[in-house]
Design a protein around this motif. Structure first.
Motif, PDB file in Angstrom:
ATOM      1  N   LEU A 251      19.893  -2.139  86.933  1.00 50.80           N
ATOM      2  CA  LEU A 251      19.315  -2.842  88.286  1.00 50.80           C
ATOM      3  C   LEU A 251      18.125  -3.636  88.252  1.00 50.80           C
ATOM      4  O   LEU A 251      18.101  -4.525  88.953  1.00 50.80           O
ATOM      5  CB  LEU A 251      19.275  -1.368  89.361  1.00 50.80           C
ATOM      6  N   ALA A 252      17.078  -3.115  87.786  1.00 48.64           N
ATOM      7  CA  ALA A 252      15.811  -3.802  87.509  1.00 48.64           C
ATOM      8  C   ALA A 252      16.039  -5.203  86.594  1.00 48.64           C
ATOM      9  O   ALA A 252      15.552  -6.386  87.356  1.00 48.64           O
ATOM     10  CB  ALA A 252      14.910  -3.147  86.872  1.00 48.64           C
ATOM     11  N   ASN A 253      16.864  -5.011  85.825  1.00 52.08           N
ATOM     12  CA  ASN A 253      16.949  -6.265  84.890  1.00 52.08           C
ATOM     13  C   ASN A 253      17.871  -7.304  85.707  1.00 52.08           C
ATOM     14  O   ASN A 253      17.435  -8.522  85.851  1.00 52.08           O
ATOM     15  CB  ASN A 253      17.933  -6.056  83.694  1.00 52.08           C
ATOM     16  N   VAL A 254      18.777  -6.768  86.450  1.00 50.41           N
ATOM     17  CA  VAL A 254      19.650  -7.963  87.279  1.00 50.41           C
ATOM     18  C   VAL A 254      18.713  -8.402  88.305  1.00 50.41           C
ATOM     19  O   VAL A 254      18.871  -9.757  88.709  1.00 50.41           O
ATOM     20  CB  VAL A 254      20.864  -7.266  87.795  1.00 50.41           C
ATOM     21  N   LYS A 255      17.977  -7.518  89.066  1.00 51.25           N
ATOM     22  CA  LYS A 255      17.093  -8.216  90.126  1.00 51.25           C
ATOM     23  C   LYS A 255      16.298  -9.116  89.617  1.00 51.25           C
ATOM     24  O   LYS A 255      15.888  -9.907  90.306  1.00 51.25           O
ATOM     25  CB  LYS A 255      16.405  -6.884  90.775  1.00 51.25           C
TER      26      LYS A 255
ATOM     27  N   GLY B  46      25.740  -3.548  86.482  1.00 53.25           N
ATOM     28  CA  GLY B  46      25.258  -4.966  86.319  1.00 53.25           C
ATOM     29  C   GLY B  46      25.985  -5.641  87.412  1.00 53.25           C
ATOM     30  O   GLY B  46      25.296  -6.406  88.333  1.00 53.25           O
ATOM     31  N   ALA B  47      27.400  -5.485  87.583  1.00 46.94           N
ATOM     32  CA  ALA B  47      28.190  -6.367  88.900  1.00 46.94           C
ATOM     33  C   ALA B  47      27.612  -5.458  90.126  1.00 46.94           C
ATOM     34  O   ALA B  47      27.437  -6.327  91.037  1.00 46.94           O
ATOM     35  CB  ALA B  47      29.827  -6.038  88.415  1.00 46.94           C
ATOM     36  N   ILE B  48      27.448  -4.358  90.212  1.00 48.74           N
ATOM     37  CA  ILE B  48      26.979  -3.884  91.415  1.00 48.74           C
ATOM     38  C   ILE B  48      25.555  -4.311  91.814  1.00 48.74           C
ATOM     39  O   ILE B  48      25.282  -4.692  92.888  1.00 48.74           O
ATOM     40  CB  ILE B  48      27.180  -2.028  91.520  1.00 48.74           C
ATOM     41  N   ALA B  49      24.828  -4.301  90.880  1.00 45.99           N
ATOM     42  CA  ALA B  49      23.418  -4.886  90.876  1.00 45.99           C
ATOM     43  C   ALA B  49      23.496  -6.215  91.598  1.00 45.99           C
ATOM     44  O   ALA B  49      22.791  -6.809  92.514  1.00 45.99           O
ATOM     45  CB  ALA B  49      22.620  -4.686  89.943  1.00 45.99           C
ATOM     46  N   ALA B  50      24.283  -7.141  90.805  1.00 50.24           N
ATOM     47  CA  ALA B  50      24.651  -8.434  91.120  1.00 50.24           C
ATOM     48  C   ALA B  50      24.966  -8.620  92.740  1.00 50.24           C
ATOM     49  O   ALA B  50      24.401  -9.522  93.620  1.00 50.24           O
ATOM     50  CB  ALA B  50      25.467  -9.149  90.393  1.00 50.24           C
ATOM     51  N   MET B  51      25.849  -7.753  93.123  1.00 48.59           N
ATOM     52  CA  MET B  51      26.281  -7.994  94.604  1.00 48.59           C
ATOM     53  C   MET B  51      25.200  -7.441  95.482  1.00 48.59           C
ATOM     54  O   MET B  51      25.202  -7.795  96.482  1.00 48.59           O
ATOM     55  CB  MET B  51      27.516  -7.254  94.705  1.00 48.59           C
ATOM     56  N   ALA B  52      24.448  -6.485  94.919  1.00 48.89           N
ATOM     57  CA  ALA B  52      23.535  -5.980  95.823  1.00 48.89           C
ATOM     58  C   ALA B  52      22.163  -6.740  96.162  1.00 48.89           C
ATOM     59  O   ALA B  52      21.643  -6.912  97.377  1.00 48.89           O
ATOM     60  CB  ALA B  52      23.011  -4.320  95.331  1.00 48.89           C
ATOM     61  N   TYR B  53      21.646  -7.387  95.152  1.00 49.31           N
ATOM     62  CA  TYR B  53      20.674  -8.022  94.944  1.00 49.31           C
ATOM     63  C   TYR B  53      20.862  -9.710  95.238  1.00 49.31           C
ATOM     64  O   TYR B  53      20.214 -10.371  95.731  1.00 49.31           O
ATOM     65  CB  TYR B  53      19.624  -8.042  93.757  1.00 49.31           C
ATOM     66  N   GLY B  54      22.091 -10.099  94.716  1.00 47.31           N
ATOM     67  CA  GLY B  54      22.409 -11.470  94.745  1.00 47.31           C
ATOM     68  C   GLY B  54      21.833 -12.083  93.403  1.00 47.31           C
ATOM     69  O   GLY B  54      20.875 -11.577  93.035  1.00 47.31           O
ATOM     70  N   THR B  55      22.455 -13.045  93.025  1.00 47.08           N
ATOM     71  CA  THR B  55      21.947 -13.573  91.750  1.00 47.08           C
ATOM     72  C   THR B  55      22.237 -15.241  91.901  1.00 47.08           C
ATOM     73  O   THR B  55      22.735 -15.570  93.210  1.00 47.08           O
ATOM     74  CB  THR B  55      22.708 -13.238  90.359  1.00 47.08           C
ATOM     75  N   GLU B  56      21.802 -16.084  90.837  1.00 53.14           N
ATOM     76  CA  GLU B  56      22.293 -17.492  91.034  1.00 53.14           C
ATOM     77  C   GLU B  56      23.654 -17.667  91.462  1.00 53.14           C
ATOM     78  O   GLU B  56      23.928 -18.563  92.164  1.00 53.14           O
ATOM     79  CB  GLU B  56      21.844 -18.409  89.800  1.00 53.14           C
ATOM     80  N   SER B  57      24.572 -16.961  90.735  1.00 55.84           N
ATOM     81  CA  SER B  57      26.019 -17.258  90.909  1.00 55.84           C
ATOM     82  C   SER B  57      26.733 -16.199  91.978  1.00 55.84           C
ATOM     83  O   SER B  57      27.832 -16.336  92.415  1.00 55.84           O
ATOM     84  CB  SER B  57      26.633 -17.004  89.622  1.00 55.84           C
ATOM     85  N   VAL B  58      26.110 -14.900  92.302  1.00 57.57           N
ATOM     86  CA  VAL B  58      26.657 -14.148  93.024  1.00 57.57           C
ATOM     87  C   VAL B  58      25.959 -13.891  94.210  1.00 57.57           C
ATOM     88  O   VAL B  58      24.662 -13.682  94.325  1.00 57.57           O
ATOM     89  CB  VAL B  58      26.693 -12.983  92.350  1.00 57.57           C
TER      90      VAL B  58
END
Lengths: 433, 433
Positions: free
Chosen positions: A35-39, A187-199
């Protein structure tokens, strides 16, 4: 075979005991790191995890729209028909659940409304694993589509250098999903929770998954204010109630269709006929031999119980006590018992209503509360994609009358300013007159 | 006063920042001990906590029924009228939310139903503190009553050797509550979650409370399979949108009625007129002077912002970004903006609709998502006391047709036994013919 009436309440309870599932501290620690990494690192973290966990040599995140649109060309006519039909039936059943706003006057000059608002951005997780799960796309995607959510993100892992499965893409296309992310696990859950450049960041995350996915969902729901998840996930389970005229082959087939889900699945038969139970045991051995997931099903059967009950009425009592995710009623006439159904996620009535009908295509949702949660939690339904809020509009004369209810209560509760917000208005009304 | 358009996005975000609330590890440790004590020792633990925390010399747990029934004799006519009216309005608004089962045929021979089941046993917590909260009884008890829950437990602390407040008892009586427990804090939550000699075990626990109550609710929801709670609790908040013709005295009164709730309450004003904001500041000082909870309100005002916006349309954008629990619209004509309302818990429309109307008596529920949860969570509504489940009934010919959707999907997902549960039935149908 267990004879219910001859056993102590301890043995009875043990027969209905679910296999223990507890997330290890190790899973929690790994998820927190992910979670921390993806954030922090966004897409970069996702791509590096796709290499590491999914063995992809050249991972990508977003599926291009033309790939989604072209997906049906790769499907057999039979599979396309199946997905189309499942989609249509699930849509028909859930469309009937579209909520209507409520507006009424509780007393003269006091109008109250209950309004429904679609949750703006939702995330749908579809697990990877040994086979693609287009049904999981449909069971969640149709609801997101019907709700009118502005943003719908679907995330699913792709293993190795295979292309994402076209059945997944086609189901997503039918559901109008245009943001499809090749990413899995925590990782996918973290991406949807925090948002990333693509997600895009979402408000609520739906979908089943392994212990990492489940843990990641719990962690983001606990730590990000306002972030919601669908429901606690647990191993799948079925309870069959069958009478003396039921077909043992059908019973065995239904028990096995649950058992093949996972080694921690649980299957329970409640039957009022010793002979039917014995024939079911034989049919289980026979049918098991031919299953590709034989070993999984065998392990699941070890957690399971075939129980002889005194009567069908008693079976419904035991079922209510257990609270099964799936409840199959192989009864000559289930009608007199339907009011006795309690704490079940989804009910399958009659000899010709196997669980797989609901898993895929009848129209009901296959996302169901399990592990005893069905006493309080709902089967996934359209309202899970909405929130409600209220609106009140009060006229001057409405407030004047209503103040006789507000002021004594504010006084009893010692809240002066609450009273003052009313009396300052009453004074203004008086001064106008 | 903060001029929205002249500030950086960082300052803007800071103005909408909520005060930090995080449960300390100490609160968690204390709650875990209390939970374990109540689980082991039941009533004995509750009675000992009533002595220790509530300073009761001779505590009791259950309120006798004749005391509940006699409660109205101790009320003034005004307070009885207020409770009766609040009860009637809340009942009227929530009765309109009673759900209807859905039954439809998704394709010939395939009937699907969505059914509602009242959660069987519910617990309602009503905090104690400086004043009794009959409104909290009504806002939860009416819904439990309308749902038809079999068991409804109400727990509330009583301080010292005072008798339990008759307004609480009378509100409970109207709601048909007969199990009333004099117990507070984490102990009361544990009692309802595990059950004790005097307290029935429930499936879902509702109600606000201090950090111990909130933590205890979270812990029981996390650790007891199937146990549910209402929603995450947080400090209360209001956002007022006012135009250039709004009454600064009304604005100030509404801001203060929120601020007096607690030092961690937050109040925000968005207004398109500098002059109105300045007059509101003066009115705040004036009105504050006379409040009994002046110090609390002053502390809350320190967390709060008066913001000058360019336009009312911009105010709605900022409000959606904040997601207020209560949203008050002191606008000449709010109609054009009502569709722009987003992420609010409850909306108060017009100059004569103060928040205290909804807190007590308009009919809407005062249990609302706060702390940014209103993007995903609903205001408390009748469906929170129900769960849904589905039922499907399929005929032989229905299954024959539906198998064309089930079999290719089971095949694509690699689930043999799912397919087998259908094909074994198709064979039986064929053999009959």
């Amino acid at each position: 075979m267990l004879r219910w009436n001859e056993e102590s309440s301890q043995v009875q309870a043990a027969a209905l005991m679910r296999p223990a599932v507890s997330a290890s501290a190790k899973v929690e620690a790994i998820c927190k790191t992910i979670l921390a990494n993806v954030k922090e690192q966004g897409d970069k973290a996702l791509l590096s995890m796709a290499k590491e966990f999914d063995n992809r040599s050249n991972p990508r995140l977003c599926v291009p729209l033309d790939e989604i649109n072209a997906s049906e060309q790769a499907l057999s006519a039979e599979l396309k028909y199946a997905i189309d039909t499942a989609y249509a039936n699930v849509k028909r059943f859930h469309e009937a659940q579209l909520p209507k706003d409520i507006k009424l006057s509780t007393q003269p000059g006091v109008v109250c409304e209950l309004k429904y608002q679609a949750i703006e951005a939702v995330g749908i997780y579809v697990p990877g694993g040994s086979a693609p799960l287009p049904s999981s796309v449909i069971m969640q995607g149709v609801l997101a589509q019907l709700s009118g959510a502005k943003t719908v993100v679907l995330a699913t892992p792709v293993q190795g250098d295979k292309a994402i499965n076209p059945a997944i893409l086609y189901a997503a296309k039918l559901c109008g999903i245009t943001t499809l992310i090749e990413s899995g696990g925590a990782g996918a859950i973290a991406a949807m929770a925090y948002g990333t450049e693509s997600v895009p960041k979402v408000n609520k995350i739906f979908g089943p998954g392994n212990s990492f996915v489940t843990m990641a969902k719990q962690l983001v729901a606990q730590t990000i204010p306002g972030m919601a998840i669908d429901m606690p996930a647990g191993p799948s389970e079925v309870l069959v109630i069958a009478d003396e005229r039921a077909n043992p082959e059908f019973i065995a087939a239904d028990l096995l269709s649950q058992a093949e889900h996972g080694a921690d699945s649980q299957v329970i038969l409640l039957c009022n006929s010793e002979s039917i139970i014995e024939q079911t045991q034989q049919a289980l051995t026979r049918q098991l031999a031919n299953l590709s997931r034989k070993e999984t099903a065998e392990q699941a059967l070890a957690n399971s119980s075939l129980i002889l009950v005194d009567s069908i009425a008693q079976a419904f009592d035991v079922s209510a006590q257990y609270g099964p995710e799936h409840l199959i009623l192989q009864l000559g006439d289930a009608t007199p018992y339907l009011d006795k159904v309690k704490n079940a996620g989804s009910v399958f009535v009659g000899d010709y209503t196997p669980e797989s009908a609901g898993d895929y295509a009848s129209g009901t949702n296959h996302v169901l509360p399990t592990y005893g949660y069905s006493a309080t939690y709902s089967s996934l339904n359209l309202l899970d994609f909405f929130r409600t809020y209220t609106v009140q509009t009060i006229t001057k004369s409405g407030l004047t009358q209503l103040s006789k209810a507000i002021l004594p209560l504010a006084d009893a509760e010692g809240l002066d300013a609450h009273a003052n917000a009313v009396s300052i208005r009453l004074e203004a009304i008086k001064n106008e007159q």
